[in-house]
Design a protein around this motif. Structure first.
Motif, mmCIF file in Angstrom:
data_model
loop_
_atom_site.group_PDB
_atom_site.id
_atom_site.type_symbol
_atom_site.label_atom_id
_atom_site.label_comp_id
_atom_site.label_asym_id
_atom_site.label_seq_id
_atom_site.Cartn_x
_atom_site.Cartn_y
_atom_site.Cartn_z
ATOM 1 N N ALA A 129 50.961 44.704 38.037
ATOM 2 C CA ALA A 129 51.421 43.555 37.260
ATOM 3 C C ALA A 129 50.602 42.321 37.582
ATOM 4 O O ALA A 129 50.239 41.536 36.700
ATOM 5 N N HIS A 130 50.311 42.140 38.862
ATOM 6 C CA HIS A 130 49.506 40.989 39.282
ATOM 7 C C HIS A 130 48.112 41.058 38.677
ATOM 8 O O HIS A 130 47.556 40.054 38.249
ATOM 9 N N ASN A 131 47.537 42.269 38.602
ATOM 10 C CA ASN A 131 46.183 42.421 38.103
ATOM 11 C C ASN A 131 46.053 42.065 36.635
ATOM 12 O O ASN A 131 44.945 41.830 36.159
ATOM 13 N N ASP A 132 47.185 42.038 35.890
ATOM 14 C CA ASP A 132 47.130 41.628 34.497
ATOM 15 C C ASP A 132 46.650 40.192 34.358
ATOM 16 O O ASP A 132 46.208 39.783 33.288
ATOM 17 N N HIS A 133 46.766 39.418 35.425
ATOM 18 C CA HIS A 133 46.344 38.019 35.387
ATOM 19 C C HIS A 133 45.087 37.784 36.217
ATOM 20 O O HIS A 133 44.777 36.655 36.566
ATOM 21 N N GLU A 134 44.375 38.844 36.541
ATOM 22 C CA GLU A 134 43.086 38.716 37.215
ATOM 23 C C GLU A 134 41.963 38.965 36.210
ATOM 24 O O GLU A 134 42.015 39.914 35.430
ATOM 25 N N ILE A 135 40.957 38.116 36.251
ATOM 26 C CA ILE A 135 39.790 38.256 35.387
ATOM 27 C C ILE A 135 38.576 38.419 36.293
ATOM 28 O O ILE A 135 38.290 37.545 37.113
ATOM 29 N N GLU A 136 37.888 39.551 36.150
ATOM 30 C CA GLU A 136 36.786 39.861 37.057
ATOM 31 C C GLU A 136 35.478 40.138 36.329
ATOM 32 O O GLU A 136 34.506 40.590 36.944
ATOM 33 N N SER A 137 35.436 39.892 35.020
ATOM 34 C CA SER A 137 34.210 40.096 34.248
ATOM 35 C C SER A 137 34.201 39.133 33.073
ATOM 36 O O SER A 137 35.249 38.619 32.658
ATOM 37 N N LEU A 138 33.025 38.925 32.520
ATOM 38 C CA LEU A 138 32.899 38.036 31.372
ATOM 39 C C LEU A 138 33.633 38.604 30.161
ATOM 40 O O LEU A 138 34.233 37.856 29.375
ATOM 41 N N ARG A 154 33.840 38.036 45.541
ATOM 42 C CA ARG A 154 33.507 39.157 44.661
ATOM 43 C C ARG A 154 34.759 39.867 44.150
ATOM 44 O O ARG A 154 35.769 39.999 44.870
ATOM 45 N N GLY A 155 34.683 40.345 42.920
ATOM 46 C CA GLY A 155 35.834 40.996 42.318
ATOM 47 C C GLY A 155 35.737 42.503 42.269
ATOM 48 O O GLY A 155 36.630 43.161 41.728
ATOM 49 N N ALA A 156 34.657 43.081 42.800
ATOM 50 C CA ALA A 156 34.458 44.528 42.726
ATOM 51 C C ALA A 156 33.893 45.042 44.040
ATOM 52 O O ALA A 156 33.370 44.272 44.861
ATOM 53 N N LEU A 157 34.013 46.343 44.241
ATOM 54 C CA LEU A 157 33.413 46.975 45.405
ATOM 55 C C LEU A 157 31.895 46.963 45.274
ATOM 56 O O LEU A 157 31.342 46.775 44.191
ATOM 57 N N TYR A 158 31.226 47.165 46.398
ATOM 58 C CA TYR A 158 29.767 47.270 46.388
ATOM 59 C C TYR A 158 29.346 48.643 45.874
ATOM 60 O O TYR A 158 30.101 49.619 45.942
ATOM 61 N N SER A 159 28.119 48.710 45.401
ATOM 62 C CA SER A 159 27.465 49.989 45.121
ATOM 63 C C SER A 159 26.312 50.142 46.100
ATOM 64 O O SER A 159 25.810 49.148 46.644
ATOM 65 N N PRO A 160 25.858 51.370 46.353
ATOM 66 C CA PRO A 160 24.694 51.536 47.231
ATOM 67 C C PRO A 160 23.474 50.778 46.721
ATOM 68 O O PRO A 160 22.732 50.176 47.506
ATOM 69 N N THR A 161 23.268 50.802 45.406
ATOM 70 C CA THR A 161 22.112 50.110 44.834
ATOM 71 C C THR A 161 22.162 48.620 45.127
ATOM 72 O O THR A 161 21.141 47.995 45.449
ATOM 73 N N ALA A 201 38.947 39.789 49.523
ATOM 74 C CA ALA A 201 38.514 40.149 48.172
ATOM 75 C C ALA A 201 38.134 41.617 48.100
ATOM 76 O O ALA A 201 38.433 42.311 47.115
ATOM 77 N N VAL A 202 37.470 42.120 49.131
ATOM 78 C CA VAL A 202 37.092 43.533 49.165
ATOM 79 C C VAL A 202 38.342 44.419 49.219
ATOM 80 O O VAL A 202 38.417 45.444 48.531
ATOM 81 N N SER A 203 39.326 44.036 50.019
ATOM 82 C CA SER A 203 40.566 44.814 50.084
ATOM 83 C C SER A 203 41.267 44.851 48.733
ATOM 84 O O SER A 203 41.804 45.886 48.317
ATOM 85 N N ASP A 204 41.280 43.718 48.044
ATOM 86 C CA ASP A 204 41.897 43.652 46.726
ATOM 87 C C ASP A 204 41.179 44.599 45.760
ATOM 88 O O ASP A 204 41.805 45.351 45.012
ATOM 89 N N ALA A 205 39.850 44.577 45.784
ATOM 90 C CA ALA A 205 39.073 45.458 44.906
ATOM 91 C C ALA A 205 39.293 46.925 45.262
ATOM 92 O O ALA A 205 39.360 47.793 44.378
ATOM 93 N N LEU A 206 39.431 47.220 46.554
ATOM 94 C CA LEU A 206 39.643 48.601 46.990
ATOM 95 C C LEU A 206 40.995 49.114 46.512
ATOM 96 O O LEU A 206 41.113 50.243 46.013
ATOM 97 N N ASP A 207 42.024 48.295 46.642
ATOM 98 C CA ASP A 207 43.351 48.706 46.170
ATOM 99 C C ASP A 207 43.348 48.963 44.665
ATOM 100 O O ASP A 207 43.959 49.928 44.188
ATOM 101 N N GLU A 208 42.680 48.107 43.925
ATOM 102 C CA GLU A 208 42.605 48.304 42.478
ATOM 103 C C GLU A 208 41.874 49.607 42.144
ATOM 104 O O GLU A 208 42.285 50.357 41.251
ATOM 105 N N HIS A 209 40.803 49.877 42.858
ATOM 106 C CA HIS A 209 40.016 51.080 42.582
ATOM 107 C C HIS A 209 40.792 52.354 42.905
ATOM 108 O O HIS A 209 40.672 53.365 42.184
#
Length: 373
Positions: free
Chosen positions: A10-19, A91-98, A141-149
């Motif tokens: 429900a909380h994530n409905d009010h999060e914006i992490e991309s254009l 940051r709003g997302a996890l890292y990638s190896p690249t 922020a990383v923990s938040d992104a991890l939980d969402e993922h």
């Protein structure tokens, strides 16, 4: 009463992490109460000037000065980007190896991963409250992104030593384990570093391929057996494998800059890297809701066994999750952890959630037995 996961959703409905998410939300004319996280809004001045931003929060979003002034005047909190950092604390997302290994062709020291570690080394003991705040914001922020993922995922952890070399039988065994777990529909999570951790992430990566891919990949990687003395050579071998077999299976790596001698591995598709190792360790084990397999390791793996045993003992996270220790000689003679774990479990419900197996190939069946019990 809603569950934590439902509350997060429900909380994530009010999060914006991309254009794209911003453009969709702003069509209503209101951003009131939204949290906009690390989105470049320099080309969205008109939309910001027109939108209601009451109680909105902008975290590290570049925007034009007039837009920033307007949204503040409209009741928003604005946390501006922090210049000259090798990482984005909002940051709003996890890292990638690249992402972490960008610039590797010039040398590992030029990558965001190495530069972030250098920044950490320079600031971790200087007493600067601003630097410690930035580390905390980043890790949250990383923990938040991890939980969402991981929302809704069945996560199994694979723990083991960083010194395990490519080309060894044990490395191949850990890779087979990761592949087997991923093929069973589980999300493999590791400490995200080299050795056994990399092998399990490699196995999960290979799970989406048929045939001899894993065996061929193991042969290629054996040409660069260790990350010491050259992280660059070691990492390049992994990216060569990824280039030859792109679009592999997904898994999670949760490494830390606290151990700077441990670079992240390139086979975890999603990486949650932390500055605070305590946050990383607890978070990794807490998210392994389908159990944990402990391969032979040293001090770090022993610590992880009892970090996981403690909430199982007290049932502080609900019913105990399965724990499988692999290699009887290692855990009963070399590092006799198993007898102590048995003693802790006696008379408690966790006694039915621990097993010691001889071979890594026995671990998936042990997990399945305990899950069904």
């Amino acid at each position: 009463m809603p569950t934590d996961r439902a509350a997060n959703a429900a909380h994530n409905d009010h999060e914006i992490e991309s254009l794209a998410e911003f453009d969709e939300a702003v069509t209503s004319g209101s951003l009131a109460g939204f949290r906009i996280q690390s989105v470049d809004l320099t080309e969205r001045t008109f939309a910001l000037l027109a939108a209601d931003t009451t109680e909105a929060v902008f975290l590290g979003c570049p925007m034009q000065p007039e837009a920033a002034a307007k949204v503040r005047a409209g009741g928003a909190l604005v946390f501006p980007p922090v210049p000259h950092l090798p990482f984005d604390p909002y940051r709003g997302a996890l890292y990638s190896p690249t992402e972490l290994f960008t610039g590797l062709a010039r040398g590992y020291e030029y990558t965001p991963d190495a530069r972030s570690y250098t920044w950490f080394q320079r600031t971790k003991t200087d007493g600067d409250i601003f630097a410690s705040m930035l580390r905390s914001i980043h890790d949250d922020a990383v923990s938040d992104a991890l939980d969402e993922h991981l929302l809704g995922s069945r996560v199994v952890g694979v723990m083991g030593g960083h010194a395990l070399e490519r080309g060894s039988d044990d490395y191949a065994g850990a890779a087979r384990l990761g592949s087997s777990l991923a093929r069973a529909g589980l999300t493999v999570a590791t400490g995200g570093g080299p050795g056994a951790m990399e092998a399990a992430n490699l196995g999960a990566y290979a799970a989406s391929f048929a045939g001899e891919m894993l065996g061929e990949a193991l042969e290629l990687l054996a040409k660069a057996p260790s990350f010491a003395p050259s992280v660059g050579h070691w990492a390049k071998a992994a990216f060569d494998v990824r280039d030859r077999w792109p679009d592999g299976g997904t898994s999670i790596g949760i490494p830390t800059w606290f151990y700077g001698h441990e670079p992240p591995n390139a086979f975890a598709s999603h990486i949650a890297k932390y500055f605070a190792n305590a946050t990383r360790e607890d978070g990794l084990l807490a998210r392994c809701n389908a159990g944990v397999v402990f391969l032979p390791g040293a001090a770090g793996t022993v610590q992880e066994i009892f970090d996981n045993a403690t909430p199982n003992y007290y049932e502080s996270r609900g019913a105990p999750t399965p724990m499988v220790l692999v290699n009887r000689d290692h855990w009963t003679r070399r590092l006799p952890t198993w007898p102590l774990l048995q003693a802790l479990a006696e008379g408690r419900s966790m006694v039915h959630r621990i097993e010691l197996v001889e071979s890594v190939d026995d671990a998936p069946a042990a997990l399945a037995r305990m899950a069904a019990a």
